[in-house]
Design a protein around this motif. Structure first.
Motif, mmCIF file in Angstrom:
data_model
loop_
_atom_site.group_PDB
_atom_site.id
_atom_site.type_symbol
_atom_site.label_atom_id
_atom_site.label_comp_id
_atom_site.label_asym_id
_atom_site.label_seq_id
_atom_site.Cartn_x
_atom_site.Cartn_y
_atom_site.Cartn_z
ATOM 1 N N ALA A 105 0.829 -1.207 0.000
ATOM 2 C CA ALA A 105 0.000 0.000 0.000
ATOM 3 C C ALA A 105 0.862 1.256 0.000
ATOM 4 O O ALA A 105 0.541 2.245 -0.679
ATOM 5 N N THR A 106 1.966 1.245 0.745
ATOM 6 C CA THR A 106 2.885 2.382 0.740
ATOM 7 C C THR A 106 3.506 2.574 -0.634
ATOM 8 O O THR A 106 3.648 3.705 -1.123
ATOM 9 N N SER A 107 3.868 1.464 -1.271
ATOM 10 C CA SER A 107 4.427 1.541 -2.624
ATOM 11 C C SER A 107 3.405 2.116 -3.600
ATOM 12 O O SER A 107 3.754 2.924 -4.481
ATOM 13 N N ILE A 108 2.159 1.739 -3.453
ATOM 14 C CA ILE A 108 1.104 2.260 -4.325
ATOM 15 C C ILE A 108 0.914 3.762 -4.097
ATOM 16 O O ILE A 108 0.760 4.546 -5.044
ATOM 17 N N LEU A 109 0.931 4.168 -2.822
ATOM 18 C CA LEU A 109 0.743 5.582 -2.495
ATOM 19 C C LEU A 109 1.851 6.439 -3.091
ATOM 20 O O LEU A 109 1.611 7.570 -3.530
ATOM 21 N N PHE A 132 1.222 -5.194 -9.392
ATOM 22 C CA PHE A 132 1.428 -5.190 -7.944
ATOM 23 C C PHE A 132 1.346 -6.585 -7.344
ATOM 24 O O PHE A 132 1.995 -6.875 -6.335
ATOM 25 N N VAL A 133 0.553 -7.452 -7.961
ATOM 26 C CA VAL A 133 0.518 -8.836 -7.483
ATOM 27 C C VAL A 133 1.859 -9.516 -7.719
ATOM 28 O O VAL A 133 2.377 -10.241 -6.859
ATOM 29 N N LEU A 138 7.015 -11.547 -5.711
ATOM 30 C CA LEU A 138 8.480 -11.467 -5.669
ATOM 31 C C LEU A 138 8.958 -11.220 -4.243
ATOM 32 O O LEU A 138 9.947 -11.820 -3.792
ATOM 33 N N MET A 139 8.223 -10.370 -3.513
ATOM 34 C CA MET A 139 8.565 -10.118 -2.123
ATOM 35 C C MET A 139 8.400 -11.395 -1.290
ATOM 36 O O MET A 139 9.234 -11.704 -0.428
ATOM 37 N N ALA A 206 -3.567 -4.413 -4.602
ATOM 38 C CA ALA A 206 -3.632 -4.240 -6.056
ATOM 39 C C ALA A 206 -5.053 -3.938 -6.515
ATOM 40 O O ALA A 206 -5.268 -3.145 -7.446
ATOM 41 N N GLY A 207 -6.033 -4.573 -5.883
ATOM 42 C CA GLY A 207 -7.420 -4.285 -6.241
ATOM 43 C C GLY A 207 -7.791 -2.845 -5.968
ATOM 44 O O GLY A 207 -8.497 -2.197 -6.750
#
Length: 221
Positions: A105-109, A132-133, A138-139, A206-207
């Motif tokens: 979520a932080t990466s998306i923001l 993002f999935v 990968l993470m 991702a959704g």
């Protein structure tokens, strides 16, 4: 030593003929019980069935019991630890899910403008969701592999150090062991669980990112 200090304090080991003479003076050699030790615990059911057949076929007048039948406390203790481990596993799984969700979520923001630009250029919601999935997977793969390597390293270090301690209720030292390398199925289960947790948390983030309006995303330039 038998594993129970109270029993060790009262135990006397004698030759079977001397013990028989003490219990049955003047009589022929006798035994009140025979303890059968096996190499593997998984062989107990097979051996128990075979012993029952031999006793019945030869009319020996004996009775055979397994360790769990003689010591019901063992089953109770095992079930208690199983419940504790399942409870701890659920807590850790929830923590991992929220941690990965927060990271994604932080990466998306931080990449809202990038998402808005991609959506304005014609990228579909499914494509954004897939990005993002895949990052979350990968993470999970990286974290799972690092976790397995760390567990193996700890197992090897403890084997080299040979740390010994006296377990509760015992009267002798026991070696501290982490049974990681002896149980590869547990490592595989941990790796798959990490992947499942990251996949679930990544799908949630991702959704949310894919449903964002293009105009709202572009405002974050």
């Amino acid at each position: 030593t038998t594993g129970t200090k109270e029993f060790d304090d009262q135990l006397i080991k004698l030759n079977i003929r001397q013990a028989s003479e003490l219990l049955f003076p003047g009589q022929e050699l006798k035994a009140t019980a025979i303890l059968l030790l096996l190499q593997h615990t998984s062989d107990v059911p097979v051996v128990a069935v075979r012993l029952a057949q031999l006793i019945s076929e030869k009319n020996l007048g004996l009775e055979s019991k397994t360790w769990t039948e003689l010591r019901p406390f063992y089953n109770q203790l095992t079930k208690m630890f199983d419940m504790m481990f399942v409870f701890m596993f659920c807590i850790i799984a929830v923590i991992v899910i929220f941690t990965v969700y927060n990271t994604v979520a932080t990466s998306i923001l931080e990449r809202l403008s990038e998402i808005g630009t991609l959506r304005a250029m014609g990228m579909t919601k499914a494509a954004v969701r897939r990005i993002f999935v895949l990052e979350g997977l990968l993470m999970g793969v990286t974290g799972g592999i690092l976790g397995v390597l760390l567990a193996v390293a700890v197992d090897l270090i403890l084997s080299v150090l040979e740390i010994a301690y006296i377990p509760p209720g015992l009267s002798f030292y026991a070696k501290l062991e982490v049974l990681v390398l002896r149980n590869p199925a547990t490592m595989l289960f941990g790796l798959l669980t990490a992947l499942l947790n990251t996949l679930l948390s990544s799908l949630l983030s991702a959704g949310k990112a894919s449903r964002m309006l293009i105009v709202d995303a572009l405002r974050h330039f």
